[in-house]
Design a protein around this motif. Sequence first.
Motif, mmCIF file in Angstrom:
data_model
loop_
_atom_site.group_PDB
_atom_site.id
_atom_site.type_symbol
_atom_site.label_atom_id
_atom_site.label_comp_id
_atom_site.label_asym_id
_atom_site.label_seq_id
_atom_site.Cartn_x
_atom_site.Cartn_y
_atom_site.Cartn_z
ATOM 1 N N PRO A 56 -5.920 57.419 42.340
ATOM 2 C CA PRO A 56 -6.610 58.472 41.350
ATOM 3 C C PRO A 56 -5.880 58.994 40.397
ATOM 4 C CG PRO A 56 -7.568 58.610 43.693
ATOM 5 C CD PRO A 56 -6.591 57.817 43.793
ATOM 6 N N HIS A 57 -6.306 58.699 39.145
ATOM 7 C CA HIS A 57 -5.516 59.163 38.027
ATOM 8 C C HIS A 57 -6.587 59.622 36.820
ATOM 9 C CE1 HIS A 57 -5.707 54.884 37.444
ATOM 10 N NE2 HIS A 57 -6.022 54.932 36.014
ATOM 11 N N PRO A 58 -6.275 60.326 36.006
ATOM 12 C CA PRO A 58 -7.167 61.026 34.876
ATOM 13 C C PRO A 58 -7.372 60.224 33.670
ATOM 14 C CG PRO A 58 -5.530 62.310 35.030
ATOM 15 C CD PRO A 58 -4.946 61.303 35.760
ATOM 16 N N HIS A 59 -8.295 60.293 32.863
ATOM 17 C CA HIS A 59 -8.280 59.778 31.492
ATOM 18 C C HIS A 59 -9.063 60.799 30.812
ATOM 19 C CE1 HIS A 59 -6.512 55.805 31.919
ATOM 20 N NE2 HIS A 59 -7.202 55.507 32.987
ATOM 21 N N ILE A 60 -8.605 60.856 29.499
ATOM 22 C CA ILE A 60 -9.569 61.634 28.431
ATOM 23 C C ILE A 60 -9.570 61.059 27.067
ATOM 24 C CG2 ILE A 60 -9.073 63.894 29.470
ATOM 25 C CD1 ILE A 60 -7.353 64.528 26.915
ATOM 26 N N THR A 263 -5.007 69.456 23.099
ATOM 27 C CA THR A 263 -5.931 68.805 24.124
ATOM 28 C C THR A 263 -5.407 68.067 25.310
ATOM 29 O OG1 THR A 263 -7.638 68.448 22.474
ATOM 30 C CG2 THR A 263 -7.946 67.412 24.416
ATOM 31 N N ILE A 264 -4.287 67.469 24.952
ATOM 32 C CA ILE A 264 -3.459 66.760 25.995
ATOM 33 C C ILE A 264 -2.770 67.929 26.552
ATOM 34 C CG2 ILE A 264 -1.506 65.220 26.227
ATOM 35 C CD1 ILE A 264 -2.414 63.534 23.892
ATOM 36 N N TRP A 271 -4.888 68.482 35.432
ATOM 37 C CA TRP A 271 -4.507 67.624 36.244
ATOM 38 C C TRP A 271 -3.541 68.110 37.231
ATOM 39 C CZ3 TRP A 271 -6.866 63.868 38.701
ATOM 40 C CH2 TRP A 271 -6.048 62.984 39.734
ATOM 41 N N GLN A 272 -2.363 68.873 36.812
ATOM 42 C CA GLN A 272 -1.669 69.252 37.873
ATOM 43 C C GLN A 272 -2.177 70.540 38.875
ATOM 44 O OE1 GLN A 272 1.497 70.382 34.688
ATOM 45 N NE2 GLN A 272 2.791 68.976 35.763
ATOM 46 N N ASN A 273 -2.926 71.117 38.311
ATOM 47 C CA ASN A 273 -3.902 72.138 39.193
ATOM 48 C C ASN A 273 -5.132 71.639 39.949
ATOM 49 O OD1 ASN A 273 -1.950 74.067 38.155
ATOM 50 N ND2 ASN A 273 -3.301 74.792 36.382
ATOM 51 N N VAL A 286 -2.283 60.342 41.943
ATOM 52 C CA VAL A 286 -1.178 59.984 41.203
ATOM 53 C C VAL A 286 -0.517 61.225 40.275
ATOM 54 C CG1 VAL A 286 -0.144 58.715 39.281
ATOM 55 C CG2 VAL A 286 -1.986 57.623 40.750
ATOM 56 N N PRO A 287 0.631 61.640 40.401
ATOM 57 C CA PRO A 287 1.391 62.884 39.718
ATOM 58 C C PRO A 287 1.305 62.479 38.527
ATOM 59 C CG PRO A 287 2.422 62.119 41.919
ATOM 60 C CD PRO A 287 1.596 61.236 41.677
#
Length: 289
Positions: A56-60, A263-264, A271-273, A286-287
């Motif tokens: 699992p990893h994020p996108h925006i 925004t980034i 994500w880190q939190n 995924v860090p």
Amino acid sequence: MSNIDFIREETAANIGNFLVGRLLPFRQKRAIGPFVFIDHMGPACLADHENLDVGPHPHIGLSTLTYLFEGSIFHRDSLGTAIEIMPGAVNWMTAGKGVVHSERTPEYLRQKDKFLHGLQIWVALPKELEFMDPEFHHIEAKDIPEWEEDTVHYKLIAGDLFGHKSPVPVYSKLYMIEIKTGDVGKIIDFKSQLFGESGLYILNGEIESGGFTYGNKQILITLDAHLCSFEMKPNTTVYIFGGEPFPEERFIYWNFVATAKETIEEAKVKWQNHQFDKVPGDDGYVPLR
């Protein structure tokens, strides 16, 4: 392909435990129309103990397009989607204000030898849709428009072109089309039917343009797609993609795309939190890199 502005070969990049060929971005060109990132996965033969495992990893700020030539990937996301993508189908996930997903070898293949080959693509969202709610769409291979003209086979993966319209729900003027020749080479002349910027990726075979021959894993880029013409040699497959570029610059950091660096930075902290939504059925993480 007339008026070629850039010629580039894919470069190796590592996505965890899997090596890919990165087509875009590169130093001289950060985007082709709204396309901001393209990876060529494989072709790879994975042994019974080797699997694709992108946790699992994020996108925006973007839409992802996954298109496989061979093999299978199981997609899960924070919207609750859990689906296997097979060759010829399209996974279209729009992140908007934020989505999390994982991509793994399906369970039934994890103890077997298997192949994996395909493209993973990011398309930036228009500025006014950067913070839209995330969405996911899966389009089966049978629903992608295909046709044959003068022995050349066409498949419109995304966009609206040549009187055909792909069901992939894009948010800007773009196109991505697959073109294949058989045992006979052909001159391809799109005259003024393309628009914006355009990239041509040679998956296999050769093309000739302006007296030069180009081959496997090369990408040709033009800043004016109106003059797109070239000769495809026999048994060649190419992908043409592009569209109208956005007026604003796009910043990219890791899996984040935005028109503002702030925004980034906010997404990185979020994500880190561990403040993004979780992916049901996949508790990996995924860090930030």
